[in-house]
Structures are given as C-alpha cells and as structure tokens.
Design an enzyme around this catalytic site. Structure first.
Site, PDB file in Angstrom:
ATOM      1  N   HIS B 315      -0.317  -1.548   1.958  1.00  0.00           N
ATOM      2  CA  HIS B 315      -0.360  -2.661   3.244  1.00  0.00           C
ATOM      3  C   HIS B 315      -1.753  -2.495   3.668  1.00  0.00           C
ATOM      4  O   HIS B 315      -2.317  -1.814   4.738  1.00  0.00           O
ATOM      5  CB  HIS B 315       0.453  -1.378   4.272  1.00  0.00           C
ATOM      6  N   GLY B 478      -3.391   3.711   2.014  1.00  0.00           N
ATOM      7  CA  GLY B 478      -3.013   4.924   1.325  1.00  0.00           C
ATOM      8  C   GLY B 478      -1.410   4.725   1.085  1.00  0.00           C
ATOM      9  O   GLY B 478      -0.878   5.867   0.419  1.00  0.00           O
ATOM     10  N   HIS B 479      -0.938   3.629   0.970  1.00  0.00           N
ATOM     11  CA  HIS B 479       0.607   3.408   0.646  1.00  0.00           C
ATOM     12  C   HIS B 479       0.482   2.759  -0.608  1.00  0.00           C
ATOM     13  O   HIS B 479       0.367   1.323  -0.644  1.00  0.00           O
ATOM     14  CB  HIS B 479       1.147   2.348   1.770  1.00  0.00           C
ATOM     15  N   ILE B 480       0.662   3.340  -1.671  1.00  0.00           N
ATOM     16  CA  ILE B 480       0.488   2.604  -3.054  1.00  0.00           C
ATOM     17  C   ILE B 480       2.046   2.672  -3.447  1.00  0.00           C
ATOM     18  O   ILE B 480       2.919   3.413  -3.464  1.00  0.00           O
ATOM     19  CB  ILE B 480      -0.111   3.697  -3.889  1.00  0.00           C
TER      20      ILE B 480
END
Lengths: 177, 549
Positions: B315, B478-480
């Site tokens: 994101h 940090g949204h993998i």
C-alpha cells in the site's frame, strides 16, 4: 524513492522533509554524522588558547547555563558528550575558550542570554560549539551511539509527552493536556 | 536423514497466521510443529535495545541474525546493502521480522476490514482480479479474528464493512489531535472515524489496557497491542512444538507430488527435516514464495500457474506533514500511533481508473518514518545558531505541539512483473538464497497518490495549517501482499479460496500472500480471518491425507 510529476495545487514545500529519507540512507551508509556535525562547515581552528582541559564539572556547569538551568542534566551522558567534543578538533579549542569565557570568568553568566550578552558566542567557532552542545543534550546521540534516550531534552522539554517506551503513558489522550 | 519431529501439521512461520492456526489445531487434538527461522524475543530486552538504537525504525528492537537476516528500512534505496536484492526499477519499501511472533511485534495494530467491493475489483471496476470468496464468506471469520486478537472499535460507526457482531472491546478513544482534524474535516464534507485496532481498552486475555505510549511501532512496551506470541504461547501450552532458529528452505515432496514435510537449516549450517501429513506455509509474502520456488531442486513447487512470487503488492504511502494553526495546538505523542482515519476515499468513484486510498491520521507528529525527534536536532532546524536556554525549549515545545501528519495507504493492482524470486547467485550467511525483488508502482497507484495528497492539502487548508509539506515519493507501508494469490483457476492462481495449493493437495498457504488484490485496509485482520477459515478446511481435510512418513 519516486519522483512525482506535480505538486498539489496551492502548495509550496517549505521544509526539506525529503531529506528524512536521506537521513535514513545516511545512517545506513555511515555517511552522516549522527550528532549533526555535517550541519557545520569546517571552521578554522583559530589561535591556540592557552587554557587547561575542560573538566566534567565545568562542562556540566556550561551545559546548565546554556539550557537556563531548566533541566536536571546527568553527568554520565555528559561525560560522553565532553569526550566527543574534546576529541573533535573543530570543537576542542572553541570549547576551552567558551569555558574560559563563561564558567571560569570572573562574572560567570547564569543563563544562555547572559552568555550571549557577554560576547562569548561572538565568534563562529564558539557559537557552533554551543550549538553542538545543545544538539547533544537534546538528541541524546553522540558519535553514532545513544548516550541517553529517555533523558534526551527533546523529550524532557515536552510537558505534554513522554518518551516512547517508558511504559507510563497517559490516563487519557482525548483531551488537551 | 531422520526427522527431528513428525506431526499432523507442520507450520512454517510463527507470525499471526501460523500462530492462530496452530492454536486452533492443537485445541482440536491435532499435533502441530511450528518452525520459525529466527529467535524468540524478550520484550523488556527489546525495549532496552530500542532505547539504545540511534535510529528508531520499525526493526530497531529486534535481532537480525546471521542465519535469519531481514530487511530494514535503513537499507531501502541504498544499492548493494541489506537483505533484499533490489532490482528496481523502484525500491520495494516494506520490511518484516524473522523472529518468533513475526511482524506482529512491530505492526501498528490497526484492524479495518476490507470492503465488500475490495473482493470484486474485476467485476465492479474492470481492474485487478476478483477474490475466490466474497465479503459475506469471510465475515464470520472477521468476527472470530477480532475476538481472538482482541479488537477495540466503535460498532456504531459505519466503516463500510457490514458487521454481524459488535467489537470485543470499546473503541480506543480518538486523540485530541483527531478531534481537531475531525472538526476541520467536517467543514469540507469529510468524516473522521475511529480506527478499529487490536489493542486493549480494558483488560483482555489477561493483558493490560493501552496507556497510549505512542510506540506501537516498533514495540509496545507493555504488550497491550496484540502480537502472535499470545497464540503461540497458548499453542505450546496445549502441546504444539515450536522450533525456533530453524530456517526452512525446502518443502519435501513424495513421488506422488504430495508434500512430505520440510527441510530446515540450523545456524550451524546443518540440515534437518520435519515430516507431516500437511504442510502449512505461513512465512509471509516474501519468504513463503521464496521457499516454494527453492523447493524441488530449485524448480519450484505449487507453481503450475507460474505466478508463485509474482503480483507483489504494497500500500504505497502518500505522506504529508504540516503545523497546525498557531492558535490551535494539537499535542501529538499522546495515545496509540494512530486512532482515527478518513475512510470515504476507500470507495472512490474513480476506482478502476485511479487508486482508492485510506487516510491515516498520525498521533506521532513528525516522527514518521524515523521514530524520534533526533532528526530535528541533528539535521536542523533546531537549535539555530546562537539559540539556546528556555527560548529553545519553548520553540521546540511549540513546534511539536502543532505537528500534524497524514499518511494515506494507496492501492496497488496485481502486476505479474512485480516479483520476488530466490537469488540463487546471492546467498545469505548460511547459504540460502536472498530474495530478489523487481518492483514498480504504476500510474493507477500514482493517480491515487496524487489524489491523496490533494486531499491532505484540502485538510491542511481547512485546518489553516502552516509549513505544509507533501513528500514527493512513496514509502512502504509494511503491507506485503499478493505473491501466492488465490483464485478459482489453477492456471492463473496459486491456491484456492481456502489457501489450499491447486497443485500440491496437502499444502496450504496462509497470509497476505494470498490476496488477489489489496484494497486499502491494513491487511493483518483480513489475513487472520483467512487463516481461521483455512484452519477449518484444513482440519476437515486431515483425515483424508496421507500419514506422515
């Protein structure tokens, strides 16, 4: 990192926030001086001052004057800050001179403004040394290490906040402090 | 090689997805082994390490071991450094932890649900993919996940995601700063809503309530925020076996193509095996596809679609800073890092042409992404030359008390060219390939990025904000997500709607790597709900699976 094509309408960037990422990059590469010495262009050493070395007591006294005696300063990080300053040719001589002109003066100033009025910060070298002393106390960082996080003045000077990780926190945060 | 353990289910990864499934399975009487690449974390020691760190970034408190290295935000954008082998054209900006408990150690704790439309991007908007399940299919598991993790929220607010049950705990109070923003937002037709979050507002599951120490990232000092260790500990108490410092690098196959177990490497370089009836990959969206692609002699498994390791998404964050009006201090650094947001842009009418986005209101002033105020003192503008004493302290206090920060999460579409593959030519210290990443952000996302910063600017205007700054590049959230996507067609997806591999019938995948599209909600609650749904299907399938051998 990605370049944008346009700025939002009606907006003028005023603070170089992009350099926050540069800070991260620099920290990773060890190319930035953490304690901010890269802000300071190298200055000529000037004439040697025939003064004795600065003691920790003198440094702590100078630090208290530069912060208007508003904080309780701990001499443990103080010793690290003093060691950093005296090991740096940019600050060593000016620090001796600054101590000579303040802590060792016949009429010792008691506040930052007294120091200013006394002329002790007249030279660029003295002013930058005083600035560096404040950077150290406020950031709690010295020579790529943390000397004191919880007592760093950047946190201690905020009456409405706590340094993160204290576990103390707040009874509430939905009202103005 | 004789196995070091045998179990019904072998789970690779001890983050939230693996922990939830382990906890549920052992309580049903299923034997479980959980393998974690990294070491356990002691919270108090981690807090001390955080305090000593010179840069307070998300990874600061946690060990990066030689055998389980991990990326850090300090490496991003610095060619040739770090764990990732970044091949561009843009750096991938998100990181994760390889420790017991995974990245829940340093997650923010926000738990919005996806919107119903997020599951139907192709049908509704003509872009991306549809999920192989609907919001209604997942809704009961959202409820369970919220209960397991302990989510606090305001059920009276319409977040756009219909609910069949209330929140387990009352909402985290929105901050004073949020309230100032909310008043201004209302004048331009925007509504600020409290953010559901997995942190306690009362004692819950024997954990203390949050005291708002503004340090959710990188570490909650008191454990008021949910982390996966809660479920891991319970699973172990109930009989699960946790093996830490065990770096899985291969899924073992039988001749019939079913999974036999996994092979892992110890820090000393020795290899060992754990066998099971089912293998569950829960090593997050970089390590899971990497392990699958390393298996079978480097030829890969579960990859008939060719899409293992493809469709990497994040994101990308649009970030803006400002100072509030001189006469309206907002007092950040009080409360959790974020307690409210603006949700309406998640249903943008332009979706399909421009990314939707979610506005997160920060309670941490200008600390993002560095995490502490040293920046202002080491890189300017504090103190100025010949500034000091009480005047300096007052100017600093005045500055911080007015600091505003908005971060909008934009939406990335699945793109097969965004990949993570094992770098067989770039090994880590124990000889395991590092992740090679190719990544770019397309015009769809950048259009949403522009829209987000334009909205930030409108908000700043309504707030009469000063010193407005819109950062001209994205940050990783940090949204993998999206590297083993699920779908109904085995030729275009890796797993089915329950996370079961299309190709290896006793292999399941957990985590955000399953997401076919990423919506704009922080992903942890959704991946937790999916994991709980998978656990039911996995448990039902177990009797029909081959014995461990």
């Amino acid at each position: 990192m990605r370049s944008r094509r346009t700025d939002p309408p009606g907006h003028e960037a005023t603070v170089p926030i992009a350099s926050r990422r540069e800070l991260l990059v620099g920290l990773a590469g060890g190319t930035l001086a953490v304690a901010g010495t890269d802000l300071l262009s190298p200055s000529p050493a000037g004439a040697a001052v025939r003064t004795g070395r600065v003691t920790l007591d003198e440094f702590m006294e100078l630090s208290e004057i530069l912060t208007d005696n508003e904080f309780s300063l701990d001499d443990e990080p103080g010793a690290l800050y003093l060691a950093s300053l005296t090991s740096n040719p940019e600050f060593d001589e000016p620090l001796r001179r600054l101590v000579q002109d303040t802590v060792r003066a016949d009429r010792e100033p008691s506040t930052f403004n007294d120091v200013l009025r006394s002329g002790a910060l007249r030279t660029e070298e003295a002013a930058r040394t005083a600035q560096q002393i404040l950077v150290l106390w406020y950031s709690g960082l010295v020579d790529d290490r943390t000397a004191d996080y919880l007592e760093a003045l950047a946190w201690q000077s905020l009456p409405f906040a706590e340094p993160p990780s204290t576990k103390l926190g707040f009874p509430k945060w939905d009202e103005a402090p | 090689m004789s196995p070091v353990a045998t179990a019904d289910v072998v789970i690779v990864g001890s983050g939230v997805a693996g922990a939830l499934v382990a906890d549920r399975l052992v309580r049903r009487g299923v034997s479980v082994v959980v393998l974690e690449a990294g070491p356990p974390v002691d919270r108090d020691r981690a807090v001390e390490i955080f305090r000593r760190a010179t840069a307070k970034v998300p990874e600061s408190p946690y060990p990066s071991t030689a055998h389980a290295p991990r990326p850090t935000v300090l490496d991003i954008g610095v060619p040739g450094t770090g764990y990732f082998v970044q091949e561009g054209p843009e750096p991938f900006g998100s990181t994760y932890e390889r420790v017991v408990g995974g990245t829940t150690w340093h997650w923010l704790g926000s738990t919005p649900r996806l919107l119903p439309s997020d599951f139907e991007m192709k049908t509704r908007f003509g872009v991306g993919r549809d999920w192989p399940l609907t919001y209604a299919d997942l809704e009961p598991y959202y409820v369970r996940a919220e209960k397991e993790m302990g989510v606090a929220g305001d059920g009276s607010e319409d977040q756009g995601s219909p609910r069949s049950a209330g929140f387990p705990m009352p909402a985290v109070p929105i901050s004073f700063l949020d309230q100032v923003v909310a008043r201004a937002a209302r004048t331009i037709g925007l509504e600020v809503l409290s953010t559901p979050q997995a942190r306690n507002t009362e004692t819950y599951n024997d954990r203390h309530h949050c005291v708002g120490n503004s340090n959710c990232i990188p570490i909650c000092p008191i454990g008021a925020k949910y982390d996966a260790v809660i479920h891991l500990d319970r699973a172990v108490e109930n009989g699960a076996r946790l093996i830490s410092n065990a770096v899985v690098h291969e899924v073992l196959l039988r001749a019939d193509g079913t999974a036999r177990g996994v092979r892992f490497r110890r820090p000393d370089g020795t290899d060992h095996e754990v066998l099971g009836r089912a293998v569950v990959m829960a090593a997050h969206a970089i390590e899971t596809p990497k392990i699958l692609l390393m298996s079978n002699g480097g030829r890969g498994i579960a990859n008939r679609s060719g899409q293992v390791g493809q469709n990497l998404m994040d994101h990308p964050i649009a970030l803006s800073y400002a100072l509030s009006a001189k006469d309206e201090p907002v007092y950040p650094q009080r409360g959790p890092l974020s307690t409210a947001g603006i949700e309406s842009p998640r249903e943008s009418p332009a979706r399909g042409r421009r990314s939707a986005f979610r506005v997160e209101i920060g309670n941490d002033g200008w600390r993002f992404p560095i995490g502490d105020p040293t920046f202002e003192f080491t890189q300017g503008p504090f103190p100025q030359l010949r500034e000091g004493g009480a005047a300096l302290a007052a100017r600093w206090e005045d500055h911080v008390s007015h600091e505003l920060r908005f971060a909008s999460l934009t939406e990335q579409l699945p793109d097969r060219a965004n990949t993570i593959t094992p770098a067989f030519d770039m090994l880590d210290d124990i000889g395991i390939p590092r992740p090679r990443i190719r990544f770019s952000i397309d015009a769809y996302t950048m259009a949403g990025f522009d829209d987000a910063q334009a909205l930030h600017e409108r908000l700043f205007g309504a707030l009469r904000a000063r010193e407005r700054t819109h950062v001209p590049f994205t940050f990783g959230a940090g949204h993998i997500m999206g590297t083993t996507i699920m779908g109904t067609d085995p030729t275009t997806s890796v797993a089915d709607g329950f996370g079961r591999s299309h190709d290896v019938p006793n292999l399941w995948i957990l985590g955000s790597s399953l997401f076919p599209t990423c919506g704009t909600a922080n992903p942890t609650l959704t991946l937790a709900a999916l994991a709980l749904r998978t656990e039911v299907a996995l448990n039902a399938a177990l009797p029909g699976l081959p014995a461990a051998a």
